[in-house]
Scaffold this motif. Sequence first.
Motif, PDB file in Angstrom:
ATOM      1  N   CYS A 257       3.819   5.744  -7.197  1.00 16.85           N
ATOM      2  CA  CYS A 257       3.087   4.577  -6.689  1.00 16.85           C
ATOM      3  C   CYS A 257       1.606   4.897  -6.537  1.00 16.85           C
ATOM      4  CB  CYS A 257       3.671   4.117  -5.355  1.00 16.85           C
ATOM      5  SG  CYS A 257       5.304   3.352  -5.484  1.00 16.85           S
ATOM      6  N   THR A 258       1.314   6.086  -6.033  1.00 23.30           N
ATOM      7  CA  THR A 258      -0.083   6.504  -5.881  1.00 23.30           C
ATOM      8  C   THR A 258      -0.768   6.588  -7.231  1.00 23.30           C
ATOM      9  OG1 THR A 258       0.490   7.745  -3.876  1.00 23.30           O
ATOM     10  CG2 THR A 258      -1.616   8.272  -4.932  1.00 23.30           C
ATOM     11  N   LEU A 259      -0.109   7.188  -8.213  1.00 18.60           N
ATOM     12  CA  LEU A 259      -0.689   7.282  -9.557  1.00 18.60           C
ATOM     13  C   LEU A 259      -0.996   5.904 -10.132  1.00 18.60           C
ATOM     14  CD1 LEU A 259       1.475  10.113 -11.141  1.00 18.60           C
ATOM     15  CD2 LEU A 259      -0.979  10.203 -10.687  1.00 18.60           C
ATOM     16  N   LEU A 260      -0.044   4.986 -10.023  1.00 21.18           N
ATOM     17  CA  LEU A 260      -0.234   3.653 -10.596  1.00 21.18           C
ATOM     18  C   LEU A 260      -1.355   2.899  -9.896  1.00 21.18           C
ATOM     19  CD1 LEU A 260       0.691   1.522 -12.630  1.00 21.18           C
ATOM     20  CD2 LEU A 260       2.277   0.683 -10.894  1.00 21.18           C
ATOM     21  N   LEU A 261      -1.366   2.902  -8.569  1.00 24.90           N
ATOM     22  CA  LEU A 261      -2.403   2.173  -7.839  1.00 24.90           C
ATOM     23  C   LEU A 261      -3.778   2.810  -7.991  1.00 24.90           C
ATOM     24  CD1 LEU A 261      -0.441   1.171  -4.619  1.00 24.90           C
ATOM     25  CD2 LEU A 261      -0.975  -0.247  -6.618  1.00 24.90           C
ATOM     26  N   GLN A 262      -3.814   4.134  -8.075  1.00 24.47           N
ATOM     27  CA  GLN A 262      -5.094   4.812  -8.295  1.00 24.47           C
ATOM     28  C   GLN A 262      -5.643   4.459  -9.676  1.00 24.47           C
ATOM     29  OE1 GLN A 262      -4.889   9.099  -8.554  1.00 24.47           O
ATOM     30  NE2 GLN A 262      -7.048   9.333  -8.033  1.00 24.47           N
ATOM     31  N   ALA A 263      -4.796   4.517 -10.675  1.00 18.55           N
ATOM     32  CA  ALA A 263      -5.228   4.171 -12.034  1.00 18.55           C
ATOM     33  C   ALA A 263      -5.678   2.717 -12.097  1.00 18.55           C
ATOM     34  CB  ALA A 263      -4.092   4.421 -13.023  1.00 18.55           C
ATOM     35  N   GLN A 264      -4.940   1.839 -11.445  1.00 19.47           N
ATOM     36  CA  GLN A 264      -5.304   0.422 -11.433  1.00 19.47           C
ATOM     37  C   GLN A 264      -6.688   0.240 -10.813  1.00 19.47           C
ATOM     38  OE1 GLN A 264      -3.378  -1.968  -8.466  1.00 19.47           O
ATOM     39  NE2 GLN A 264      -3.378  -3.780  -9.783  1.00 19.47           N
ATOM     40  N   LYS A 265      -6.935   0.877  -9.688  1.00 19.68           N
ATOM     41  CA  LYS A 265      -8.218   0.729  -8.993  1.00 19.68           C
ATOM     42  C   LYS A 265      -9.386   1.242  -9.841  1.00 19.68           C
ATOM     43  CE  LYS A 265     -10.322   1.301  -4.504  1.00 19.68           C
ATOM     44  NZ  LYS A 265     -10.051   1.604  -3.098  1.00 19.68           N
ATOM     45  N   LEU A 266      -9.136   2.310 -10.610  1.00 20.47           N
ATOM     46  CA  LEU A 266     -10.195   2.917 -11.421  1.00 20.47           C
ATOM     47  C   LEU A 266     -10.290   2.309 -12.818  1.00 20.47           C
ATOM     48  CD1 LEU A 266      -9.576   6.631 -10.379  1.00 20.47           C
ATOM     49  CD2 LEU A 266     -11.450   5.136  -9.624  1.00 20.47           C
ATOM     50  N   GLY A 267      -9.360   1.413 -13.159  1.00 21.57           N
ATOM     51  CA  GLY A 267      -9.365   0.805 -14.487  1.00 21.57           C
ATOM     52  C   GLY A 267      -8.775   1.708 -15.554  1.00 21.57           C
ATOM     53  N   PHE A 268      -7.932   2.650 -15.155  1.00 24.42           N
ATOM     54  CA  PHE A 268      -7.319   3.594 -16.077  1.00 24.42           C
ATOM     55  C   PHE A 268      -5.907   3.141 -16.455  1.00 24.42           C
ATOM     56  CE2 PHE A 268      -9.784   7.287 -13.856  1.00 24.42           C
ATOM     57  CZ  PHE A 268     -10.961   6.860 -14.434  1.00 24.42           C
ATOM     58  N   THR A 269      -5.350   3.788 -17.449  1.00 22.56           N
ATOM     59  CA  THR A 269      -3.973   3.578 -17.877  1.00 22.56           C
ATOM     60  C   THR A 269      -3.196   4.855 -17.593  1.00 22.56           C
ATOM     61  OG1 THR A 269      -4.668   2.079 -19.636  1.00 22.56           O
ATOM     62  CG2 THR A 269      -2.487   3.065 -19.864  1.00 22.56           C
TER      63      THR A 269
ATOM     64  N   THR B 150      -9.347  11.812  -6.981  1.00 21.69           N
ATOM     65  CA  THR B 150      -8.512  11.862  -5.788  1.00 21.69           C
ATOM     66  C   THR B 150      -8.360  10.453  -5.244  1.00 21.69           C
ATOM     67  OG1 THR B 150      -9.341  14.073  -5.275  1.00 21.69           O
ATOM     68  CG2 THR B 150      -8.312  12.856  -3.470  1.00 21.69           C
ATOM     69  N   ALA B 151      -7.129  10.083  -4.910  1.00 17.62           N
ATOM     70  CA  ALA B 151      -6.879   8.752  -4.364  1.00 17.62           C
ATOM     71  C   ALA B 151      -7.554   8.606  -3.008  1.00 17.62           C
ATOM     72  CB  ALA B 151      -5.378   8.528  -4.229  1.00 17.62           C
ATOM     73  N   ASP B 152      -8.119   7.421  -2.771  1.00 13.79           N
ATOM     74  CA  ASP B 152      -8.767   7.162  -1.491  1.00 13.79           C
ATOM     75  C   ASP B 152      -7.758   6.603  -0.481  1.00 13.79           C
ATOM     76  OD1 ASP B 152      -8.411   4.451  -2.129  1.00 13.79           O
ATOM     77  OD2 ASP B 152     -10.494   4.166  -2.713  1.00 13.79           O
ATOM     78  N   ALA B 153      -8.222   6.366   0.740  1.00 17.13           N
ATOM     79  CA  ALA B 153      -7.342   5.919   1.819  1.00 17.13           C
ATOM     80  C   ALA B 153      -6.693   4.575   1.503  1.00 17.13           C
ATOM     81  CB  ALA B 153      -8.127   5.844   3.128  1.00 17.13           C
ATOM     82  N   ASP B 154      -7.403   3.683   0.853  1.00 19.73           N
ATOM     83  CA  ASP B 154      -6.850   2.377   0.484  1.00 19.73           C
ATOM     84  C   ASP B 154      -5.659   2.538  -0.457  1.00 19.73           C
ATOM     85  OD1 ASP B 154      -6.822  -0.581  -0.009  1.00 19.73           O
ATOM     86  OD2 ASP B 154      -7.516   0.054  -1.997  1.00 19.73           O
ATOM     87  N   VAL B 155      -5.834   3.340  -1.500  1.00 16.07           N
ATOM     88  CA  VAL B 155      -4.760   3.577  -2.470  1.00 16.07           C
ATOM     89  C   VAL B 155      -3.590   4.277  -1.798  1.00 16.07           C
ATOM     90  CG1 VAL B 155      -4.125   4.933  -4.513  1.00 16.07           C
ATOM     91  CG2 VAL B 155      -6.200   3.532  -4.535  1.00 16.07           C
ATOM     92  N   LEU B 156      -3.867   5.294  -0.994  1.00 20.62           N
ATOM     93  CA  LEU B 156      -2.791   6.037  -0.332  1.00 20.62           C
ATOM     94  C   LEU B 156      -1.981   5.147   0.604  1.00 20.62           C
ATOM     95  CD1 LEU B 156      -4.672   9.370   0.440  1.00 20.62           C
ATOM     96  CD2 LEU B 156      -2.910   8.995  -1.301  1.00 20.62           C
TER      97      LEU B 156
END
Length: 129
Positions: free
Chosen positions: A89-101, A55-61
Amino acid sequence: MERLIDTRQVNHSTVAIQEMMHTIGVLDPDHPRTARVINAVARQIQAIPEHRVFTADADVLGRAALLAGILSRVQGYARDTRLKTLQDCTLLLQAQKLGFTVLTANLAEFDRLLPIVPTGRVLFYRVGA
């Protein structure tokens, strides 16, 4: 693509699950194929291991909302496109923060996002062929 997925750890965002559930919600209950689609989507969601859902956190959201707003304004998106842009945008930033693709067939939207978020990682695929 199936071989790629079979050999990788697959993680899921609650945003993607939300998009799948939205698909179910907009279907016409009287259409003859609706029940089959609902069952297929439900099977996909039920097959996701709980420990692979993020789940995306407040920073990502917050950053995703700002990015989606800017992109919507600059691109002149209509209202119905703005929500989809926020989700992407949420998907991309969440993946970026977690190191995912991000794995997606949505070339048009993510092609616009990657120059703005160059450290985001996206793997595109084509449906069919």
